[in-house]
Design an enzyme around this catalytic site. Structure first.
Site: not given
Ligand code: ARG
Length: 445
Positions: A111, A156-157, A279, A287, A319, A324, A327
């Site tokens: 642990n 803005t917006h 593409s 792209n 514990y 576990q 992880k």
């Protein structure tokens, strides 16, 4: 079925074993080097309190260094039938040295061993993340300075709003990383405390010298209270995840901007064709997949704190095997973020900007506030000036003066990139990476 550290006089059910070991044999490979380092510090301490003989310590250290080197070279494997990294290292020592190998686990539990491994691993990875953040930061500051006089529309917006500049745009993301660094520092500070000696979560009747292992491993201090040390499992991961998430948030927003600005309808930035993808059906396509993947991966990393919390949030102290599973989401996240940071720095370096965006008259209204301010500065009441310019825009007679004068701190004409860079340097200096590096070097001889 061989080699279980806790095996006694009955065989464990194979299905139960498969399920409880889970993905540990793969994920514990992230921890191998750190498990060895932790053992080196632990046995050096055991010798100092009389639980190992000097010659035993010496042969053990020689073997452990060899295992460390194996892990460093990517050749460390967890053999079939061995359940985790802790068992594998102990098995390698007993195979080589017999009973001496079995002595290393006194005063320790898996642990606190896994707690320690996670902290050493995380500490190392946070250093990597900080280095990558700094590289991206430098790239952004460089671009900001380079294009400080190139104007672009601010929104803005998603409606054109006011003049902005590439100096501001690049520099904004640099400064965002300054704030992210505060989170990384907090993550580093809580990670850089030693849980070793908390054993199963309640300490040991051996007179462990915890200060000694703290110093040997280059930690700032220990997690003193042994119950708290164990409570750090999950808590550390969650808080570190928040730090990774804030960096990822910066990357995701930058990537979104870049995808949008690269679109033909904006055309503000351009990627050289070798940095785009094609593409299979549309022959004209170039792209910005790199930014799209950075955006998605960064968004995924932003879900990490929630994932960690869903696994550990309602556990009482002590514990549990639940821990576990953290992880599985936590360990791979560092490499993914580092990859995104590296790609972002790379692609930002290659990015070209359109220096003539504002020649298009569709952007003329962004200069409306400049004109209002000019009239107001010349004595016209602000409301009257606002109305005059508004009516001109409505009538289509507004002709902007594009020579703008923004001088206050942080504005187009005064980016303060030197101040932002000084903040970044100051943030990084507080990590004291050199202290950790020299302790680890010394331990490895
Ligand atoms: N694989 C375990 C983990 O990651 C190691 C600790 C095992 N401890 C235990 N009490 N079963 O949590």
């Amino acid at each position: 079925m061989a080699h279980k550290l806790w095996e006694k006089n009955f065989e464990v059910n194979k299905e139960i074993e498969r399920f409880t070991v889970g993905r540990d044999r793969e994920l514990d490979l992230y921890l191998a080097k750190y498990d060895v380092l932790g053992s080196m510090a632990h046995i050096t301490m055991l010798e100092s309190i009389g639980l190992l003989k000097k010659d035993e310590l010496e042969v053990l250290l020689v073997e452990l260094k060899k295992i460390y080197q194996l892990a460093e070279d990517g050749k460390f494997v967890i053999e079939d039938g061995v359940e985790d990294v802790h068992s594998q290292v102990e098995l390698m020592l007993t195979d080589k040295l017999g009973d001496i190998g079995k002595k290393i686990h006194s005063g320790r539990s898996r642990n606190d061993q896994v707690l320690l491994d996670l902290k050493l691993f995380t500490r190392h990875e946070l250093h990597e993340v900080v280095d990558h953040v700094k590289i991206l930061f430098d790239e952004l500051i460089q671009k900001s300075n380079q294009y400080k006089d190139v104007l672009m529309p601010g929104y803005t917006h998603l409606q054109i709003a006011m003049p902005s500049s590439f100096g501001l745009w690049f520099g904004a993301y640099a400064e965002s990383l300054v704030d992210d660094m505060f989170f990384l520092e907090a993550a580093w500070r809580m990670t850089n405390r030693n849980p070793l000696g908390s054993a199963a979560g309640y300490g040991s009747s051996f007179p462990l010298n915890r200060q000694m292992t703290t110093d040997l491993l280059g930690f700032d201090s220990m997690d003193y209270n042994v119950v708290y040390a164990q409570m750090g499992r999950g808590k550390m991961e969650r808080n570190v995840a928040f730090a990774l998430a804030t960096v990822a948030g910066t990357l995701a927003k930058l990537a979104m901007d870049a995808c949008m600005f690269n679109c033909q309808n904006f055309g503000f930035v351009h990627l050289p064709k070798e940095c785009t993808t094609g593409s299979s059906i549309m022959p004209h396509k170039k792209n910005p997949d790199v930014f799209e993947l950075i955006r998605a991966k960064s968004n995924k990393i932003q879900s990490l704190p929630q994932q960690v919390m869903m696994i550990m949030n309602n556990l009482p102290c002590g514990y549990f095997r639940d821990l576990q599973i953290i992880k599985e989401v936590f360990l791979p996240a560092f490499g993914e973020l580092e990859d995104c940071l590296q790609m972002t720095a790379y692609i930002i370096n290659k990015m070209e900007v359109n220096e003539h965006i504002l020649d298009n008259p569709m952007y003329d209204p962004i200069f409306s506030v400049e004109e209002v301010n000019r009239l107001a500065a010349a004595g016209m009441p602000f409301r009257d000036a606002y109305k005059k310019v508004g009516l001109e825009i409505e009538a289509g007679t507004f002709t902007p003066d594009k020579n703008i004068h923004h001088t206050h701190a942080g504005s187009i004409g005064n980016l303060c990139n030197d101040k932002i860079s000084a903040l970044m340097d100051e943030n990084i200096s507080r990590f004291h990476f050199e202290k950790v590096a020299s302790a680890v070097e010394k331990l490895l001889g």
